[in-house]
Design an enzyme around this catalytic site. Structure first.
Site, PDB file in Angstrom:
ATOM      1  CG  HIS A 136      -8.608   1.781  -0.288  1.00  0.00           C
ATOM      2  ND1 HIS A 136      -8.023   1.452   0.915  1.00  0.00           N
ATOM      3  CD2 HIS A 136      -9.927   1.939  -0.022  1.00  0.00           C
ATOM      4  CE1 HIS A 136      -8.940   1.427   1.856  1.00  0.00           C
ATOM      5  NE2 HIS A 136     -10.106   1.709   1.327  1.00  0.00           N
TER       6      HIS A 136
ATOM      7  CG  MET B  99      -6.531   8.327   2.677  1.00  0.00           C
ATOM      8  SD  MET B  99      -5.623   8.193   4.248  1.00  0.00           S
ATOM      9  CE  MET B  99      -5.073   6.488   4.147  1.00  0.00           C
TER      10      MET B  99
ATOM     11  CG  ASP C  57      -3.976   3.221   1.103  1.00  0.00           C
ATOM     12  OD1 ASP C  57      -3.034   2.711   1.733  1.00  0.00           O
ATOM     13  OD2 ASP C  57      -5.035   2.616   0.848  1.00  0.00           O
TER      14      ASP C  57
ATOM     15  CG  MET D  32      -9.906   4.994   2.268  1.00  0.00           C
ATOM     16  SD  MET D  32      -8.360   4.669   3.124  1.00  0.00           S
ATOM     17  CE  MET D  32      -7.227   4.696   1.726  1.00  0.00           C
TER      18      MET D  32
ATOM     19  CG  HIS E  25      -3.922  -0.953  -1.642  1.00  0.00           C
ATOM     20  ND1 HIS E  25      -5.191  -1.455  -1.884  1.00  0.00           N
ATOM     21  CD2 HIS E  25      -4.043  -0.106  -0.601  1.00  0.00           C
ATOM     22  CE1 HIS E  25      -6.037  -0.922  -1.011  1.00  0.00           C
ATOM     23  NE2 HIS E  25      -5.369  -0.102  -0.225  1.00  0.00           N
TER      24      HIS E  25
ATOM     25  CG  MET F  20     -11.518  -1.207   5.064  1.00  0.00           C
ATOM     26  SD  MET F  20      -9.930  -1.008   4.241  1.00  0.00           S
ATOM     27  CE  MET F  20      -9.030  -0.036   5.442  1.00  0.00           C
TER      28      MET F  20
ATOM     29  CG  ASP G  36      -6.118  -1.960   3.171  1.00  0.00           C
ATOM     30  OD1 ASP G  36      -6.617  -1.000   2.545  1.00  0.00           O
ATOM     31  OD2 ASP G  36      -4.997  -1.936   3.691  1.00  0.00           O
TER      32      ASP G  36
ATOM     33  CB  SER H 124      -0.923  -0.010   1.220  1.00  0.00           C
ATOM     34  OG  SER H 124      -0.435   0.822   2.234  1.00  0.00           O
TER      35      SER H 124
HETATM   36  C1  DX5 Z   1      -5.517   2.492   5.712  1.00  0.00           C
HETATM   37  C2  DX5 Z   1      -5.110   2.035   4.319  1.00  0.00           C
HETATM   38  C3  DX5 Z   1      -4.244   0.814   4.357  1.00  0.00           C
HETATM   39  C4  DX5 Z   1      -2.958   1.022   5.159  1.00  0.00           C
HETATM   40  C5  DX5 Z   1      -2.236  -0.291   5.359  1.00  0.00           C
HETATM   41  O1  DX5 Z   1      -6.524   3.461   5.600  1.00  0.00           O
HETATM   42  O2  DX5 Z   1      -6.234   1.755   3.529  1.00  0.00           O
HETATM   43  O3  DX5 Z   1      -3.953   0.417   3.016  1.00  0.00           O
HETATM   44  O4  DX5 Z   1      -2.122   1.924   4.472  1.00  0.00           O
HETATM   45  O5  DX5 Z   1      -1.094  -0.040   6.152  1.00  0.00           O
HETATM   46  P1  DX5 Z   1      -0.676  -1.116   7.290  1.00  0.00           P
HETATM   47  O6  DX5 Z   1      -0.385  -2.401   6.551  1.00  0.00           O
HETATM   48  O7  DX5 Z   1       0.556  -0.512   7.928  1.00  0.00           O
HETATM   49  O8  DX5 Z   1      -1.833  -1.248   8.221  1.00  0.00           O
HETATM   50 ZN    ZN Z   2      -5.914   0.828   1.580  1.00  0.00          ZN
END
Ligand code: DX5
Ligand code: ZN
Length: 230
Positions: A78, A49, A47, A80, A45, A149, A184, A20
């Site tokens: 992903h 946000m 992320d 968010m 992946h 999640m 995840d 990620s």
């Molecule tokens: C959290 C993300 C995850 C996170 C995973 O909101 O969606 O992808 O970065 O990181 P670890 O593996 O450190 O929990």
């Molecule tokens: Zn993620």
């Protein structure tokens, strides 16, 4: 390569560890991607946000497009974010192969999942630890992937919430084989085997890779454990 090909690639490669891109070195993104490719990862992946759906902000379209230009690996994006329906076509055009929205971010995920598929990407639906499998039952026929999640979204380095394991088992029992299951959050050498045993095919890993010195060794160990059904 088309998103459908990338989806098939990921399915064939599973169980697969997907790093990620949240805790990576964004000041050296190309170097990070090359190291991950050399480590043999099967996809990335991303992320995304928005600081509204989750209490953190990361990156958006320019970074997705930049990564598309850097690698042929499948991009598992992903989202968010709130109102994901407003950005589907832009994220697909930027190069997303799988685009995952949160069930908690929309009133009804079905039209947005259809929108993702129409735009040409794989449609993913994510549920947070408090969200039940039953609450997304109606949307499952429109999913190419379900993301369970195991932490509340927003940050890396959190602890794995075991509620995800029961959901993975329940979803595996309900979903046709071609629908991917992803987990995840807090996935590491201690928790990944249970995720694989519960039916997860794509394991998203952040800190258990990016806080280690040797990505190749971490990915190899995690991949071996992912397939270790106990
Ligand atoms: C959290 C993300 C995850 C996170 C995973 O909101 O969606 O992808 O970065 O990181 P670890 O593996 O450190 O929990
Ligand atoms: Zn993620």
């Amino acid at each position: 390569m088309s998103s459908a090909r990338h989806l098939a690639e990921l399915s064939a490669a599973s169980p697969a560890v997907l790093p990620s891109l949240l805790l990576c070195d964004f000041g050296n993104l190309e170097r990070e991607v090359r190291q991950l490719e050399e480590a043999g990862v099967k996809g990335l992946h991303l992320d995304v946000m928005d600081g509204h759906f989750v209490p953190n902000m990361t990156y958006g379209l320019p970074i997705v497009a930049a990564l598309r230009g850097l690698t042929d690996l499948p991009l598992d994006v992903h989202l968010m974010i709130s109102n994901p329906q407003q950005y589907v076509s832009q994220f697909v055009d930027a190069g997303s192969d799988i685009l995952t929205i949160h069930a908690e971010a929309v009133d009804d995920p079905c039209p947005v999942l259809e929108q993702i598929r129409t735009a040409g990407a794989g449609a993913g639906l994510a549920i947070n630890p408090p969200t039940s499998v039953e609450s997304i039952e109606a949307a499952l026929p429109l999913c190419d992937m379900v993301l369970v999640m195991s932490v509340m979204p927003g940050f890396g380095g959190q602890s794995f919430d075991e509620v995800a394991l029961e959901k993975l088992k329940a979803l595996r029992a309900r979903l046709p084989d071609h629908v991917l299951l992803e987990v995840d959050g807090g996935v590491n050498e201690e928790t990944i085997a249970a995720c694989g045993a519960a039916g997860a095919q794509l394991m998203v890993v952040g800190s258990a890779i990016f806080r280690q010195e040797d990505y190749t060794a971490s990915v190899a160990k995690l991949t071996q454990l992912a397939g270790d059904k106990g």
